[in-house]
Write a protein that holds these residues in place. Structure first.
Motif, short mmCIF file in Angstrom:
data_model
loop_
_atom_site.label_atom_id
_atom_site.label_comp_id
_atom_site.label_asym_id
_atom_site.label_seq_id
_atom_site.Cartn_x
_atom_site.Cartn_y
_atom_site.Cartn_z
N GLY B 288 0.88 -1.19 0.10
CA GLY B 288 0.01 0.12 -0.02
C GLY B 288 0.73 1.34 -0.19
O GLY B 288 0.51 2.20 -0.89
N PHE B 328 -3.74 -2.82 3.77
CA PHE B 328 -3.49 -1.97 2.53
C PHE B 328 -4.03 -0.50 2.62
O PHE B 328 -3.35 0.21 2.07
N PHE B 332 -1.72 2.59 2.53
CA PHE B 332 -2.01 3.55 1.42
C PHE B 332 -2.32 4.92 1.64
O PHE B 332 -1.56 5.77 0.96
#
Lengths: 148, 464
Positions: B288, B328, B332
């Protein structure tokens, strides 16, 4: 205080009572009672992993990330707005519903309620939208560089 | 084997498990030390590392003198009972009666903390919790580097590691804690309890501390201050990863006489699934952050930790696919939060607010969605979003930001918080410690100041 607005939209818990959970023999993870959801999530993760391998060929070090705090703020506000709206609707729905009607494997949903399986997609859409927006900005910037 | 020997073996397995898990947790500190040292500039590397090292002393001692007691004394306060101590009548209620043995075992004068073959577990839990406490304070350490006074940091680390996070843990990470017992808060790996509390405490301090000299240009735009040794920073984070495997393993409860592993909430968990989930959270977090930060090395490796923190809250019950998705998303967004914080004028030298603050909040709140409806013990509400949000507000706001801001504000008023601009420009290695971190390097100071002086005076001291 019981406040589970998303519970009836998608129900991660395979258990209805604490004794079921505390005396479980076997799997006790989220969505253990919904193999379709597990399959969907696994496919999503597999696709993400494949994208990572693909992207690793093209991602080069550059100044990372956020070009516009305004864009991020708008995305966050939209996401929060969507959650707040869902919480509000769900609270209304729960107040109209007898709690005893919720039994294992049977979820009551109003006819207007969207499919629970689409909710994770909506969350991903938020992230995807952010990524697409930043990609568009970069593409536009690189086009401008090429024009120069 | 006699029944007594079997019983002792059971005890020894539990005792050994927490002992070695805690020893491995010390790698978190080795990692933070390398991470922060690498992230600092050459002129501050020693002072940065010494400051981090001192956390072991300040928090370790504070935890012995009152921190361990705070954890055991505050679970009922203020919603379900008083602060428990020597003044408490154990017969006042069933909850107090059940909690009092733990309180009595937490006094510095308790016989449970010394050599005592009637109690093998209190001491080893003290050890594990002391390491948790040191980790909490270390989160703040990196953000303040290169301008905080060591004395100010020591004081703040005691407040955070020895008191405020322990109140958070008493409320939400203790079987008797009112936030769990009365409202159903669930945070297996302390996403909100530890990480959010520490990061928002740090944010409060940073607002009073201000940015490093030269961090922002006259227009207020942030300048990048590069880590002097990014490879050291990356090695440090790898050590932190190893330490976090132990940290999360130590969140699993296995006591003498138990027939299975439980969380601190008494719900089932397996050590094996924690291994799987930590690995996947680490992997998905790295992915991510790598994608989000366009392969920026600093953010990419921080993404592994961001993924673990994001998934830690419900790691005991998440399916691996859920772990990956949550890790993730948390990782991210982490670099974007870090840049947002920087643009807001907050100079967080190591991205602690993004990694621990954002991911801690996200990791705690998302439990209410991704594991919402999971039942817990008898009479304890199921996991629910409202309580998860309330917990985060209490930890990040009441026990994190407010005390961090308040304490640092008072110290700032008395000029105890920040070193002088002259010391900051010279570097804290010389100002605080009197020795440079790299005495044989051709540093900027050496080339531009020491060498010309040596050459003009004919001295060979520096020229050699």
């Amino acid at each position: 205080m019981q406040f589970s607005p998303l519970l009836a939209i998608f129900n991660p818990s395979p258990f209805q009572t604490h004794s079921e959970f505390l005396e479980v023999e076997g799997p006790f993870y989220t969505f253990a009672h919904q193999p379709g959801m597990i399959a969907f999530l696994l496919i999503l993760c597999a696709l993400g992993s494949i994208y990572f391998v693909y992207a690793s060929f093209f991602i080069k070090g550059e100044q990372a990330g956020l070009k516009s705090p305004l864009a991020l703020s708008l995305l966050l506000a939209l996401g929060l707005g969507a959650v707040a709206e869902r919480v509000y609707q769900q609270t209304l729905r729960q107040s109209d519903r007898p709690t005893s009607a919720v039994t294992r494997g049977v979820q009551m949903r109003s006819p207007q309620a969207p499919s629970p399986r689409l909710k994770p997609l909506a969350l991903l859409g938020l992230v995807g939208g952010s990524a697409a927006a930043s990609r568009r900005r970069r593409s536009s910037a690189s086009r401008q560089r090429r024009i120069r | 084997m006699s029944p007594e020997a079997q019983e002792f073996l059971h005890t020894f397995v539990s005792e050994s498990f927490y002992y070695w898990a805690s020893v491995f947790m010390l790698l978190i500190h080795a990692g933070f030390l390398a991470y922060e040292g690498g992230a600092s500039r050459v002129k501050n590397v020693l002072a940065t590392m010494v400051k981090n090292l001192i956390t072991l002393a300040s928090v370790g001692l504070a935890f012995f003198f009152f921190g361990w007691w705070v954890y055991n004394a505050f679970p009922l306060f203020p919603m379900a009972g008083p602060i428990l101590g020597p003044w408490t009548n154990p017969e006042a209620s069933e909850a107090i009666k059940a909690a009092m043995p733990y309180v009595e075992g937490s006094y510095p004068w308790s016989s449970a903390l010394g050599p005592n073959n009637a109690d093998h577990m209190t001491g080893v839990f003290f050890f594990a919790f002391a390491l948790f406490a040191m980790t909490t304070a270390s989160i703040m350490s990196g953000a303040l580097i290169e301008r905080v006074k060591i004395g100010a940091y020591v004081f703040l680390s005691i407040i955070l590691g020895g008191f405020t996070w322990l109140v958070a843990a008493a409320w939400g990470w203790n079987y008797f804690g009112w936030l769990f017992a009365k409202m159903g808060y669930h945070d297996f790996g302390c996403s909100g309890i530890l990480h959010a509390t520490a990061a928002f405490f740090t944010l409060g301090v940073l607002l009073n501390l201000g940015p490093r000299v030269g961090k922002y240009d006259p227009q207020g735009k942030p300048r990048q201050i590069m880590p002097h040794n990014l490879p050291l920073t990356m090695v440090g984070l790898l050590l932190i990863f190893i330490g976090f495997y132990a940290f999360l393993a130590a969140c699993v409860i296995f006591l003498p006489g138990y027939e299975g592993e439980t969380t601190i909430y008494g719900t089932p968990v397996t050590l094996a699934s924690i291994g799987v989930s930590t690995t996947l959270a680490l992997a998905a977090g790295l992915v991510g952050a790598y994608i989000s930060a366009k392969a920026d090395p600093f953010y990419t490796i921080s993404g592994g930790l961001a993924g673990i923190i994001s998934a830690a809250g419900g790691m005991d019950i998440y399916h691996p696919a859920v772990v990956m998705l949550i890790a993730f998303v948390g990782a991210f967004l982490m670099p974007k939060v870090a840049m947002f914080v920087e643009r807001m004028g907050v100079d967080d030298a190591v991205g602690a607010i993004a990694v621990h603050g954002w991911c801690g909040v996200f990791g705690a709140v998302v439990v209410g969605v991704a594991a919402g409806g999971f039942p817990q013990g008898e009479g304890i509400p199921a996991i629910n979003l409202g309580t998860q949000i309330l917990g985060v507000v209490l930890f990040a706001g009441l026990l994190g930001f407010l005390p961090g801001y308040g304490c640092s504000w008072v110290m700032k008023r008395f000029d105890l918080l920040r070193v002088s601009p002259e010391e900051e420009v010279a570097g804290l290695d010389l100002a605080d410690l009197g020795v440079p971190g790299y005495p044989e390097y051709a540093t900027y100071e050496y080339v531009n100041e020491q060498l010309p002086v040596a050459q003009s005076s004919g001295s060979t001291k520096y020229a050699e």
